[in-house]
Scaffold this motif. Structure first.
Motif, PDB file in Angstrom:
ATOM      1  N   ALA A  24       0.706  -1.238   0.011  1.00 12.13           N
ATOM      2  CA  ALA A  24       0.009  -0.064   0.166  1.00 12.13           C
ATOM      3  C   ALA A  24       0.912   1.256   0.121  1.00 12.13           C
ATOM      4  O   ALA A  24       0.490   2.371  -0.654  1.00 12.13           O
ATOM      5  CB  ALA A  24      -0.897   0.044   1.359  1.00 12.13           C
ATOM      6  N   ASP A  25       2.208   1.210   0.875  1.00 11.35           N
ATOM      7  CA  ASP A  25       2.621   2.416   0.904  1.00 11.35           C
ATOM      8  C   ASP A  25       3.480   2.848  -0.455  1.00 11.35           C
ATOM      9  O   ASP A  25       3.605   3.830  -1.003  1.00 11.35           O
ATOM     10  CB  ASP A  25       3.927   2.326   1.784  1.00 11.35           C
ATOM     11  CG  ASP A  25       3.366   2.317   3.267  1.00 11.35           C
ATOM     12  OD1 ASP A  25       2.212   2.884   3.476  1.00 11.35           O
ATOM     13  OD2 ASP A  25       4.197   1.975   4.246  1.00 11.35           O
ATOM     14  N   GLN A  27       2.225   1.740  -3.391  1.00  7.52           N
ATOM     15  CA  GLN A  27       1.328   2.366  -4.446  1.00  7.52           C
ATOM     16  C   GLN A  27       0.869   3.685  -4.310  1.00  7.52           C
ATOM     17  O   GLN A  27       0.697   4.718  -5.078  1.00  7.52           O
ATOM     18  CB  GLN A  27       0.047   1.126  -4.354  1.00  7.52           C
ATOM     19  CG  GLN A  27       0.119  -0.113  -4.929  1.00  7.52           C
ATOM     20  CD  GLN A  27      -1.197  -0.822  -4.792  1.00  7.52           C
ATOM     21  OE1 GLN A  27      -1.589  -1.003  -3.508  1.00  7.52           O
ATOM     22  NE2 GLN A  27      -1.943  -1.022  -5.876  1.00  7.52           N
ATOM     23  N   LYS A  28       0.931   4.133  -2.949  1.00 16.24           N
ATOM     24  CA  LYS A  28       0.756   5.462  -2.728  1.00 16.24           C
ATOM     25  C   LYS A  28       2.047   6.276  -3.320  1.00 16.24           C
ATOM     26  O   LYS A  28       1.941   7.442  -3.813  1.00 16.24           O
ATOM     27  CB  LYS A  28       0.708   5.817  -1.265  1.00 16.24           C
ATOM     28  CG  LYS A  28      -0.611   5.388  -0.599  1.00 16.24           C
ATOM     29  CD  LYS A  28      -0.688   5.623   0.789  1.00 16.24           C
ATOM     30  CE  LYS A  28      -1.857   4.941   1.446  1.00 16.24           C
ATOM     31  NZ  LYS A  28      -1.756   5.088   3.109  1.00 16.24           N
ATOM     32  N   THR A  31       1.655   6.624  -7.124  1.00 16.23           N
ATOM     33  CA  THR A  31       0.571   7.250  -7.469  1.00 16.23           C
ATOM     34  C   THR A  31       0.922   8.732  -7.358  1.00 16.23           C
ATOM     35  O   THR A  31       0.697   9.784  -8.446  1.00 16.23           O
ATOM     36  CB  THR A  31      -0.764   7.098  -6.533  1.00 16.23           C
ATOM     37  OG1 THR A  31      -1.064   5.549  -6.865  1.00 16.23           O
ATOM     38  CG2 THR A  31      -1.849   8.084  -6.855  1.00 16.23           C
ATOM     39  N   ARG A  32       1.775   9.091  -6.094  1.00 15.53           N
ATOM     40  CA  ARG A  32       2.170  10.649  -6.267  1.00 15.53           C
ATOM     41  C   ARG A  32       3.115  10.922  -7.278  1.00 15.53           C
ATOM     42  O   ARG A  32       3.173  12.018  -7.794  1.00 15.53           O
ATOM     43  CB  ARG A  32       2.987  10.791  -4.849  1.00 15.53           C
ATOM     44  CG  ARG A  32       2.035  11.086  -3.730  1.00 15.53           C
ATOM     45  CD  ARG A  32       2.868  11.551  -2.480  1.00 15.53           C
ATOM     46  NE  ARG A  32       3.967  10.458  -2.026  1.00 15.53           N
ATOM     47  CZ  ARG A  32       3.734   9.538  -1.353  1.00 15.53           C
ATOM     48  NH1 ARG A  32       2.564   9.180  -0.797  1.00 15.53           N
ATOM     49  NH2 ARG A  32       4.654   8.774  -0.792  1.00 15.53           N
ATOM     50  N   ARG A  35       0.818  11.110 -10.748  1.00 20.58           N
ATOM     51  CA  ARG A  35       0.206  12.553 -10.495  1.00 20.58           C
ATOM     52  C   ARG A  35       0.990  13.570 -10.848  1.00 20.58           C
ATOM     53  O   ARG A  35       0.334  14.759 -11.512  1.00 20.58           O
ATOM     54  CB  ARG A  35      -0.857  12.511  -9.108  1.00 20.58           C
ATOM     55  CG  ARG A  35      -1.728  11.480  -9.096  1.00 20.58           C
ATOM     56  CD  ARG A  35      -2.397  11.715  -7.795  1.00 20.58           C
ATOM     57  NE  ARG A  35      -3.577  10.873  -7.699  1.00 20.58           N
ATOM     58  CZ  ARG A  35      -4.189  10.812  -6.558  1.00 20.58           C
ATOM     59  NH1 ARG A  35      -3.869  11.304  -5.370  1.00 20.58           N
ATOM     60  NH2 ARG A  35      -5.254   9.893  -6.550  1.00 20.58           N
ATOM     61  N   ARG A  47      -4.784   6.694 -10.061  1.00 19.99           N
ATOM     62  CA  ARG A  47      -3.965   6.055  -9.127  1.00 19.99           C
ATOM     63  C   ARG A  47      -3.442   4.772  -9.823  1.00 19.99           C
ATOM     64  O   ARG A  47      -3.857   4.397 -10.707  1.00 19.99           O
ATOM     65  CB  ARG A  47      -4.775   5.786  -8.002  1.00 19.99           C
ATOM     66  CG  ARG A  47      -5.924   4.713  -8.010  1.00 19.99           C
ATOM     67  CD  ARG A  47      -6.488   4.206  -6.762  1.00 19.99           C
ATOM     68  NE  ARG A  47      -7.568   3.135  -7.031  1.00 19.99           N
ATOM     69  CZ  ARG A  47      -7.233   1.808  -7.209  1.00 19.99           C
ATOM     70  NH1 ARG A  47      -6.065   1.240  -7.258  1.00 19.99           N
ATOM     71  NH2 ARG A  47      -8.210   1.056  -7.356  1.00 19.99           N
ATOM     72  N   TYR A 102     -11.298   9.643  -6.807  1.00 23.54           N
ATOM     73  CA  TYR A 102     -10.170   9.550  -5.956  1.00 23.54           C
ATOM     74  C   TYR A 102      -9.975  10.877  -5.056  1.00 23.54           C
ATOM     75  O   TYR A 102     -10.123  11.763  -5.753  1.00 23.54           O
ATOM     76  CB  TYR A 102      -8.834   8.926  -6.610  1.00 23.54           C
ATOM     77  CG  TYR A 102      -9.139   7.636  -7.317  1.00 23.54           C
ATOM     78  CD1 TYR A 102      -9.325   6.438  -6.529  1.00 23.54           C
ATOM     79  CD2 TYR A 102      -9.219   7.453  -8.740  1.00 23.54           C
ATOM     80  CE1 TYR A 102      -9.479   5.354  -7.224  1.00 23.54           C
ATOM     81  CE2 TYR A 102      -9.561   6.355  -9.180  1.00 23.54           C
ATOM     82  CZ  TYR A 102      -9.576   5.160  -8.587  1.00 23.54           C
ATOM     83  OH  TYR A 102     -10.030   4.141  -9.106  1.00 23.54           O
ATOM     84  N   ALA A 105      -4.947  12.654  -1.825  1.00 24.88           N
ATOM     85  CA  ALA A 105      -4.153  12.017  -0.840  1.00 24.88           C
ATOM     86  C   ALA A 105      -3.093  11.125  -1.488  1.00 24.88           C
ATOM     87  O   ALA A 105      -3.149  10.380  -2.393  1.00 24.88           O
ATOM     88  CB  ALA A 105      -4.643  11.310   0.112  1.00 24.88           C
TER      89      ALA A 105
END
Length: 105
Positions: A24-25, A27-28, A31-32, A35, A47, A102, A105
């Motif tokens: 999950a970390d 993927q975050k 995604t940042r 973006r 995302r 989404y 964040a």
């Protein structure tokens, strides 16, 4: 089992929960980075679902956003390839979310 035990590595082995949290970390973070290179107005609607081999899997909030991302795919991939996570990525696979939008964040 206590939560601390679930989150602490045991002799170089990670618990299933810890593996999920690490994914999950990642993927975050991915995604940042995605973006940051997307055209204006698209960042909050996309995302990263994952990186599979040479393919970056992107999930978009709706079909209109997905179409724009597909249209810009070559440029997006080109910009991302300068980042270490994306060096092997040569194509985008764009999917439309069934759940909607989404957050930033």
């Amino acid at each position: 089992m206590k939560i601390r035990e679930l989150l602490t590595p045991h002799r170089r082995r990670f618990t299933p929960l810890q593996k999920l949290l690490d994914q999950a970390d990642r993927q975050k973070a991915w995604t940042r980075e995605l973006r940051a290179v997307l055209p204006d107005g698209l960042g909050g609607s996309c995302r990263v679902a994952g990186i599979k081999g040479d393919t970056l899997v992107v999930v978009c909030a709706d079909g209109a956003v997905a179409t724009r991302v597909r249209f810009e795919a070559a440029e997006i991939v080109g910009q991302l390839r300068s980042l270490s996570h994306y060096q092997r990525v040569t194509r985008l696979k764009v999917r439309v979310s069934r759940g909607g939008g989404y957050s930033q964040a």
